[in-house]
Scaffold this motif. Structure first.
Motif, short mmCIF file in Angstrom:
data_model
loop_
_atom_site.label_atom_id
_atom_site.label_comp_id
_atom_site.label_asym_id
_atom_site.label_seq_id
_atom_site.Cartn_x
_atom_site.Cartn_y
_atom_site.Cartn_z
N ASP A 102 38.22 6.61 36.21
CA ASP A 102 38.45 7.08 34.84
C ASP A 102 38.20 5.96 33.83
N ALA A 103 38.65 4.75 34.15
CA ALA A 103 38.43 3.62 33.25
C ALA A 103 36.93 3.32 33.12
N LEU B 245 31.77 3.68 29.93
CA LEU B 245 30.40 4.18 29.76
C LEU B 245 30.31 5.17 28.61
N ASP B 246 31.37 5.97 28.42
CA ASP B 246 31.42 6.87 27.26
C ASP B 246 31.30 6.09 25.96
N ARG B 247 32.02 4.98 25.90
CA ARG B 247 32.02 4.15 24.69
C ARG B 247 30.64 3.57 24.42
N ALA C 102 27.76 4.76 25.44
CA ALA C 102 26.86 5.85 25.05
C ALA C 102 27.02 6.19 23.57
N GLU C 103 28.28 6.17 23.12
CA GLU C 103 28.54 6.47 21.72
C GLU C 103 28.00 5.36 20.82
N GLU C 104 28.18 4.11 21.24
CA GLU C 104 27.68 2.99 20.46
C GLU C 104 26.16 3.04 20.29
N LEU C 105 25.47 3.44 21.34
CA LEU C 105 24.01 3.44 21.34
C LEU C 105 23.43 4.79 20.93
N ASP C 106 24.33 5.72 20.59
CA ASP C 106 23.91 7.05 20.19
C ASP C 106 23.02 7.69 21.26
N LEU C 107 23.48 7.61 22.50
CA LEU C 107 22.76 8.17 23.63
C LEU C 107 23.51 9.37 24.17
N PRO C 108 22.79 10.40 24.59
CA PRO C 108 23.48 11.54 25.22
C PRO C 108 24.00 11.14 26.59
N MET C 109 25.14 11.70 26.95
CA MET C 109 25.73 11.38 28.25
C MET C 109 26.21 12.67 28.90
N LYS C 110 25.90 12.83 30.16
CA LYS C 110 26.33 14.02 30.90
C LYS C 110 26.98 13.57 32.20
N LYS C 111 28.20 14.04 32.44
CA LYS C 111 28.93 13.71 33.66
C LYS C 111 28.88 14.90 34.62
N ILE C 112 28.43 14.66 35.81
CA ILE C 112 28.35 15.70 36.84
C ILE C 112 29.51 15.48 37.80
N GLU C 113 30.46 16.39 37.84
CA GLU C 113 31.62 16.27 38.70
C GLU C 113 31.70 17.49 39.61
N GLU C 114 32.06 17.28 40.83
CA GLU C 114 32.17 18.37 41.80
C GLU C 114 33.58 18.92 41.83
N HIS C 115 33.66 20.17 42.25
CA HIS C 115 34.91 20.85 42.59
C HIS C 115 35.76 21.22 41.37
N TRP C 116 36.31 20.26 40.66
CA TRP C 116 37.20 20.57 39.54
C TRP C 116 36.39 20.87 38.28
N LYS C 117 36.77 21.95 37.58
CA LYS C 117 36.13 22.26 36.31
C LYS C 117 36.51 21.23 35.25
N TYR C 118 37.75 20.76 35.33
CA TYR C 118 38.28 19.82 34.35
C TYR C 118 38.99 18.70 35.09
N ASP C 119 39.23 17.62 34.41
CA ASP C 119 40.01 16.54 34.99
C ASP C 119 41.34 17.09 35.49
N ALA C 120 41.70 16.72 36.71
CA ALA C 120 42.89 17.30 37.36
C ALA C 120 44.20 16.90 36.70
N SER D 41 29.73 -10.94 27.68
CA SER D 41 31.08 -10.41 27.45
C SER D 41 31.19 -8.97 27.96
N LEU D 42 30.13 -8.19 27.71
CA LEU D 42 30.13 -6.81 28.18
C LEU D 42 30.11 -6.76 29.70
N PHE D 43 29.31 -7.63 30.28
CA PHE D 43 29.23 -7.71 31.74
C PHE D 43 30.59 -8.05 32.34
N ARG D 44 31.28 -9.01 31.75
CA ARG D 44 32.58 -9.43 32.27
C ARG D 44 33.63 -8.33 32.09
N GLU D 45 33.52 -7.61 30.95
CA GLU D 45 34.45 -6.50 30.72
C GLU D 45 34.29 -5.44 31.81
N TYR D 46 33.04 -5.17 32.14
CA TYR D 46 32.79 -4.14 33.16
C TYR D 46 33.28 -4.61 34.53
#
Length: 369
Positions: A37-38, A43-45, A47-65, A19-24
């Motif tokens: 974004d979706a 992936l954020d969800r 990470a939260e479910e598994l209590d894992l740290p998550m870090k997003k590396i994005e170029e150029h923009w400091k924040y979502d445009a 089910s998770l595979f199909r959702e993705y």
């Protein structure tokens, strides 16, 4: 761990992993319009479910445009912060204040929200100025977008350079990539670029940028045709007919059979008067002086909808009250400070009242009045 008696089945009887595979798989992450974004939310969800740290590396923009983050200095980040969602809201809020004060200007104020400015305006203002509804508006003067000003002064634009988008077709002899083939399309294209770079003498006044090159089907096949496209911005002081003659000459010198076509070719070179004797400019500049604003008059370096308005005989200026602000339109980390934004509402409030209160004068040449 899968498949054994300890695995948990979903409510539909399907294995949760499936089910998770199909959702993705349902997330549309393909080009040309990937919904990243979706995918990140998914992936954020997890990470939260598994209590894992998550870090997003994005170029150029400091924040979502498109999240309009405001930092500790009051800088508001987002695509359109300077160009030109800011001006839209400043206009609206200025009108809101004028209505709340019960202002009664001599002239009617129209707010126009017109599409396609960024792609030439052909289905936007260029078409709208010929529409009967536009003519019914009875416009005497128009305000349009300007640019931010890094210094203390405010720039105001009374004209702009003509955009010419041109594609030049270079035919040539095809053949195998291992042979010496004369008079190829690539030869002509390179010669044309060289002539363009060597012959231009207008310097900072006129700009010519090669933006696209197309042609070829394989490494070992000499193409029968190649194309090169340029973005030209030509100031109102240049003779446009003479300029096109020069383009024809360059094409002729580069080789036989070269042709060109325009994707955009604006020919009107009207500018708006900045003489103090002009009632519109006088109202604009006097109001700015009363607010202790220093104005710097310039020709706009790019192209706005003002060119279509001036082309039908209506004076227009480009003005965005954003001083002490780096120019970041179309750039990464586009932002506008909230105090500069709020100050701009005050500026527009006074300008709109002054301009809409200019009385009718005998020598107005606007054909729609």
């Amino acid at each position: 761990i899968g498949g054994g008696p300890c695995s948990t089945q979903g409510s539909s009887g399907e294995d949760p992993s499936v089910s998770l595979f199909r959702e993705y798989l349902r997330l549309k992450t393909v080009h040309p319009e990937p919904d990243y974004d979706a995918a990140l939310r998914f992936l954020d969800r997890i990470a939260e479910e598994l209590d894992l740290p998550m870090k997003k590396i994005e170029e150029h923009w400091k924040y979502d445009a498109f999240t309009a983050v405001k930092d500790a200095e009051g800088n508001i980040y987002g695509r359109g912060a300077q160009d030109m969602k800011s001006v839209t809201i400043q206009y609206i809020q200025a009108i809101r204040r004028l209505k709340a004060e019960g202002s009664q200007p001599v002239r009617t104020v129209h707010l126009m929200f017109v599409p396609d400015e960024e792609v030439g305006g052909h289905k936007g203002m260029e078409t709208f100025v010929t529409h009967p509804e536009f003519q019914k508006l009875n416009i005497g003067f128009a305000l349009d977008e300007g640019l931010a000003s890094p210094g203390e002064a405010f720039t105001v634009f009374y004209g702009e350079r003509n955009p010419w988008w041109i594609t030049i077709h270079c035919p040539g002899n095809p053949g195998h990539g291992s042979r010496f083939v004369e008079n190829t399309a690539a030869e002509k294209l390179v010669t044309l670029i060289f002539l363009k770079l060597q012959c231009f003498t207008l310097g900072d006044v006129t700009t010519v940028n090669m933006t696209m090159v197309q042609g070829g089907v394989a490494y070992n096949v000499i193409p029968a045709e190649m194309e090169v496209s340029f973005d030209l911005r030509i100031p109102p002081t240049v003779n446009l007919q003479g300029f096109e003659k020069q383009i024809k000459l360059w094409c002729k010198e580069a080789g036989e059979g070269i042709t060109y076509e325009f994707a955009q070719k604006h020919m009107n070179q009207n500018v708006t008067s900045t003489e103090e004797s002009d009632p519109w400019w006088n109202a604009f500049s006097t109001t700015c002086k009363a607010m202790n604003m220093v104005l710097e008059k310039e020709i706009f370096p790019a192209a706005t909808d003002s060119r279509f308005i001036r082309a039908v005989g209506i004076p227009a200026v480009g003005f965005s009250p954003m001083n002490r602000t780096p120019i970041l339109l179309h750039d990464h980390n586009e932002f506008l400070n909230e105090q500069v934004f709020l100050s701009g509402i005050d500026v527009y409030q006074r300008l709109i009242l002054a301009l809409s209160s200019v009385p009718a004068f005998p020598d107005e040449t606007n054909p729609f009045l």
